[in-house]
Design a protein around this motif. Structure first.
Motif, PDB file in Angstrom:
ATOM      1  N   LEU A 193      -5.380  -2.323 -18.602  1.00 41.94           N
ATOM      2  CA  LEU A 193      -4.842  -0.972 -18.407  1.00 41.94           C
ATOM      3  C   LEU A 193      -3.371  -0.860 -18.805  1.00 41.94           C
ATOM      4  CD1 LEU A 193      -6.503  -0.143 -14.969  1.00 41.94           C
ATOM      5  CD2 LEU A 193      -7.271   0.529 -17.253  1.00 41.94           C
ATOM      6  N   LYS A 194      -2.755  -2.006 -19.119  1.00 38.59           N
ATOM      7  CA  LYS A 194      -1.345  -2.051 -19.552  1.00 38.59           C
ATOM      8  C   LYS A 194      -0.414  -1.351 -18.554  1.00 38.59           C
ATOM      9  CE  LYS A 194      -2.597  -2.178 -24.466  1.00 38.59           C
ATOM     10  NZ  LYS A 194      -4.065  -2.169 -24.263  1.00 38.59           N
ATOM     11  N   PRO A 195      -0.461  -1.748 -17.289  1.00 32.86           N
ATOM     12  CA  PRO A 195       0.376  -1.087 -16.290  1.00 32.86           C
ATOM     13  C   PRO A 195       1.844  -1.480 -16.432  1.00 32.86           C
ATOM     14  CG  PRO A 195      -0.685  -2.984 -15.312  1.00 32.86           C
ATOM     15  CD  PRO A 195      -1.238  -2.865 -16.709  1.00 32.86           C
ATOM     16  N   ALA A 196       2.714  -0.622 -15.971  1.00 40.66           N
ATOM     17  CA  ALA A 196       4.142  -0.948 -15.926  1.00 40.66           C
ATOM     18  C   ALA A 196       4.468  -1.775 -14.693  1.00 40.66           C
ATOM     19  CB  ALA A 196       4.969   0.335 -15.929  1.00 40.66           C
ATOM     20  N   VAL A 197       3.648  -1.611 -13.637  1.00 41.69           N
ATOM     21  CA  VAL A 197       3.890  -2.289 -12.362  1.00 41.69           C
ATOM     22  C   VAL A 197       2.615  -2.969 -11.893  1.00 41.69           C
ATOM     23  CG1 VAL A 197       4.511  -1.982  -9.939  1.00 41.69           C
ATOM     24  CG2 VAL A 197       5.654  -0.611 -11.694  1.00 41.69           C
ATOM     25  N   LEU A 198       2.742  -4.242 -11.497  1.00 47.22           N
ATOM     26  CA  LEU A 198       1.638  -4.993 -10.900  1.00 47.22           C
ATOM     27  C   LEU A 198       1.952  -5.229  -9.429  1.00 47.22           C
ATOM     28  CD1 LEU A 198       0.737  -7.807 -13.467  1.00 47.22           C
ATOM     29  CD2 LEU A 198      -0.829  -6.083 -12.572  1.00 47.22           C
ATOM     30  N   LEU A 199       1.028  -4.848  -8.545  1.00 47.84           N
ATOM     31  CA  LEU A 199       1.147  -5.059  -7.109  1.00 47.84           C
ATOM     32  C   LEU A 199       0.025  -6.005  -6.691  1.00 47.84           C
ATOM     33  CD1 LEU A 199       1.606  -1.286  -6.166  1.00 47.84           C
ATOM     34  CD2 LEU A 199       3.437  -2.968  -6.493  1.00 47.84           C
ATOM     35  N   ARG A 233       0.821  -1.214   0.000  1.00 50.13           N
ATOM     36  CA  ARG A 233       0.000   0.000   0.000  1.00 50.13           C
ATOM     37  C   ARG A 233       0.857   1.267   0.000  1.00 50.13           C
ATOM     38  NH1 ARG A 233      -3.026  -4.048   1.516  1.00 50.13           N
ATOM     39  NH2 ARG A 233      -5.310  -3.939   1.511  1.00 50.13           N
ATOM     40  N   VAL A 234       2.013   1.217   0.641  1.00 50.40           N
ATOM     41  CA  VAL A 234       2.940   2.349   0.574  1.00 50.40           C
ATOM     42  C   VAL A 234       3.402   2.550  -0.872  1.00 50.40           C
ATOM     43  CG1 VAL A 234       5.244   3.161   1.219  1.00 50.40           C
ATOM     44  CG2 VAL A 234       3.722   2.224   2.964  1.00 50.40           C
ATOM     45  N   LEU A 235       3.764   1.453  -1.537  1.00 51.39           N
ATOM     46  CA  LEU A 235       4.216   1.544  -2.928  1.00 51.39           C
ATOM     47  C   LEU A 235       3.134   2.151  -3.820  1.00 51.39           C
ATOM     48  CD1 LEU A 235       5.989  -1.924  -3.393  1.00 51.39           C
ATOM     49  CD2 LEU A 235       7.063   0.283  -2.898  1.00 51.39           C
ATOM     50  N   HIS A 236       1.877   1.828  -3.529  1.00 51.15           N
ATOM     51  CA  HIS A 236       0.763   2.290  -4.362  1.00 51.15           C
ATOM     52  C   HIS A 236       0.193   3.626  -3.903  1.00 51.15           C
ATOM     53  CE1 HIS A 236      -1.933   1.576  -7.631  1.00 51.15           C
ATOM     54  NE2 HIS A 236      -3.017   1.428  -6.897  1.00 51.15           N
ATOM     55  N   ALA A 238     -10.275  -9.593 -11.968  1.00 48.45           N
ATOM     56  CA  ALA A 238      -9.425  -8.508 -11.475  1.00 48.45           C
ATOM     57  C   ALA A 238      -8.127  -8.435 -12.269  1.00 48.45           C
ATOM     58  CB  ALA A 238      -9.130  -8.712  -9.988  1.00 48.45           C
ATOM     59  N   LEU A 239      -7.574  -9.595 -12.624  1.00 50.76           N
ATOM     60  CA  LEU A 239      -6.369  -9.608 -13.454  1.00 50.76           C
ATOM     61  C   LEU A 239      -6.651  -9.059 -14.847  1.00 50.76           C
ATOM     62  CD1 LEU A 239      -4.560 -12.946 -12.554  1.00 50.76           C
ATOM     63  CD2 LEU A 239      -3.540 -10.668 -12.537  1.00 50.76           C
ATOM     64  N   ALA A 240      -7.789  -9.435 -15.400  1.00 53.96           N
ATOM     65  CA  ALA A 240      -8.159  -8.909 -16.725  1.00 53.96           C
ATOM     66  C   ALA A 240      -8.296  -7.396 -16.684  1.00 53.96           C
ATOM     67  CB  ALA A 240      -9.472  -9.548 -17.196  1.00 53.96           C
ATOM     68  N   ARG A 241      -8.904  -6.892 -15.616  1.00 53.19           N
ATOM     69  CA  ARG A 241      -9.099  -5.448 -15.461  1.00 53.19           C
ATOM     70  C   ARG A 241      -7.751  -4.737 -15.372  1.00 53.19           C
ATOM     71  NH1 ARG A 241     -13.432  -4.270 -11.005  1.00 53.19           N
ATOM     72  NH2 ARG A 241     -11.817  -5.130  -9.652  1.00 53.19           N
ATOM     73  N   ALA A 242      -6.815  -5.337 -14.607  1.00 57.97           N
ATOM     74  CA  ALA A 242      -5.481  -4.740 -14.502  1.00 57.97           C
ATOM     75  C   ALA A 242      -4.734  -4.855 -15.827  1.00 57.97           C
ATOM     76  CB  ALA A 242      -4.701  -5.438 -13.391  1.00 57.97           C
ATOM     77  N   TRP A 243      -4.808  -6.020 -16.442  1.00 53.49           N
ATOM     78  CA  TRP A 243      -4.121  -6.300 -17.699  1.00 53.49           C
ATOM     79  C   TRP A 243      -4.524  -5.293 -18.776  1.00 53.49           C
ATOM     80  CZ3 TRP A 243      -3.755 -12.225 -18.576  1.00 53.49           C
ATOM     81  CH2 TRP A 243      -2.612 -12.531 -19.338  1.00 53.49           C
ATOM     82  N   GLN A 254       0.321   1.964 -12.602  1.00 54.71           N
ATOM     83  CA  GLN A 254       0.335   0.885 -11.626  1.00 54.71           C
ATOM     84  C   GLN A 254      -1.043   0.237 -11.548  1.00 54.71           C
ATOM     85  OE1 GLN A 254       1.781   2.018  -7.713  1.00 54.71           O
ATOM     86  NE2 GLN A 254       2.829   3.801  -8.577  1.00 54.71           N
ATOM     87  N   ALA A 255      -1.065  -1.035 -11.199  1.00 55.61           N
ATOM     88  CA  ALA A 255      -2.330  -1.719 -10.912  1.00 55.61           C
ATOM     89  C   ALA A 255      -2.125  -2.576  -9.679  1.00 55.61           C
ATOM     90  CB  ALA A 255      -2.762  -2.586 -12.089  1.00 55.61           C
ATOM     91  N   MET A 256      -3.052  -2.459  -8.728  1.00 53.76           N
ATOM     92  CA  MET A 256      -2.958  -3.252  -7.507  1.00 53.76           C
ATOM     93  C   MET A 256      -4.162  -4.162  -7.382  1.00 53.76           C
ATOM     94  SD  MET A 256      -2.111  -2.124  -3.592  1.00 53.76           S
ATOM     95  CE  MET A 256      -2.146  -3.379  -2.282  1.00 53.76           C
ATOM     96  N   LEU A 257      -3.892  -5.436  -7.084  1.00 47.80           N
ATOM     97  CA  LEU A 257      -4.957  -6.418  -6.868  1.00 47.80           C
ATOM     98  C   LEU A 257      -4.944  -6.830  -5.411  1.00 47.80           C
ATOM     99  CD1 LEU A 257      -4.489  -6.584  -9.993  1.00 47.80           C
ATOM    100  CD2 LEU A 257      -5.171  -8.979  -9.831  1.00 47.80           C
ATOM    101  N   PHE A 258      -6.115  -6.788  -4.795  1.00 48.35           N
ATOM    102  CA  PHE A 258      -6.243  -7.152  -3.403  1.00 48.35           C
ATOM    103  C   PHE A 258      -6.650  -8.620  -3.273  1.00 48.35           C
ATOM    104  CE2 PHE A 258      -6.904  -2.634  -3.804  1.00 48.35           C
ATOM    105  CZ  PHE A 258      -6.125  -2.116  -2.782  1.00 48.35           C
ATOM    106  N   GLN A 259      -6.481  -9.142  -2.063  1.00 46.65           N
ATOM    107  CA  GLN A 259      -6.814 -10.543  -1.822  1.00 46.65           C
ATOM    108  C   GLN A 259      -8.277 -10.824  -2.148  1.00 46.65           C
ATOM    109  OE1 GLN A 259      -5.477 -11.992   1.964  1.00 46.65           O
ATOM    110  NE2 GLN A 259      -6.763 -13.808   1.899  1.00 46.65           N
TER     111      GLN A 259
END
Length: 230
Positions: A143-149, A49-52, A136-141, A71-76
């Motif tokens: 967006l073409k993020p440089a970083v996945l958290l 969360r600090v990174l994001h 959630a992965l599809a949603r992040a994918w 960036q894209a962050m996926l939660f549990q």
């Protein structure tokens, strides 16, 4: 090594009087696949969360060169909007500036990559846990993020769903920087290039994955790997 995407120096984070991170110092560079491991309450989720940019730090220095849009962050337990599977992805694209018709097309393509295209019209909240993680992965994918958290992305899934989501994570991480929290040491070995071990908010070990599992470790990390530390 290239300039760090994220740099933390002696970061402290507290929730009230409870310390979550203590003097946390580390850097993360482009293309790395960093696994955060440690017992519950060790600070893994807080570090993500600090990174994001979701949690402020009380002291120390944090420098991040990756804008939030990259960036894209996926939660549990990912949040599903009360709308169709396709629109859960399309809305994220629209908020990033895509025209709605284009967002719908890109959302359909992203769902195809995670095997959910046939469920595009279903209410996203009716999906199983594994299906929601894939969405959630599809949603992040998309967006073409440089970083996945990723925060424990397979923790609550059954073995079949875990394997499916892990395969998708490996695919999604290709060409990107990946930082993920996990209790699954087998998953860490398969996905990570580097392991950061946290204990009560402190970084006690930060090593390449082979060195972490084959070399000497601090006593707490050694006990955790052996399963002797809860």
């Amino acid at each position: 090594m290239s300039e760090a995407l994220f740099s933390l120096h002696e970061i402290d984070v507290r929730y009230g009087r409870v310390p979550a991170l203590v003097d946390a110092t580390l850097s993360i560079h482009a293309g790395e696949r960093v696994a955060l491991i440690g017992a519950n309450g060790s600070g893994k989720s807080t570090l993500l969360r600090v990174l994001h940019g979701l949690v402020p730090h009380a002291s120390g220095a944090f420098v991040g060169s990756v804008p939030l849009r990259a960036q894209a962050m996926l939660f549990q337990r990912p949040h599903m909007l009360r709308m169709s599977v396709r629109n859960n992805v399309a809305l994220a694209l629209w908020l990033h500036g895509a025209r709605w018709r284009s967002a719908q097309r890109e959302a359909t393509a992203a769902l195809g990559r995670v095997g959910l295209e046939a469920l595009a019209g279903r209410n996203a909240r009716t999906l199983s846990g594994g299906q929601q993680q894939r969405l959630a992965l599809a949603r992040a994918w998309a967006l073409k993020p440089a970083v996945l958290l990723l925060d424990e992305p397979t923790a609550s899934l059954d073995p079949t769903a875990k394997r499916e989501v892990e395969t998708l994570i490996a695919d999604a991480a290709h060409g990107r920087t990946l930082v993920f929290a996990s209790h699954n040491l087998g998953q860490v070995k398969r996905l990570a290039s580097r392991v950061v071990y946290l204990e009560r908010g402190r970084v006690l070990a930060d090593l390449p994955v082979d060195d972490f599992f084959k070399g000497p470790l601090p006593e707490e990390a050694r006990m955790f790997v052996k399963g002797e530390l809860a």
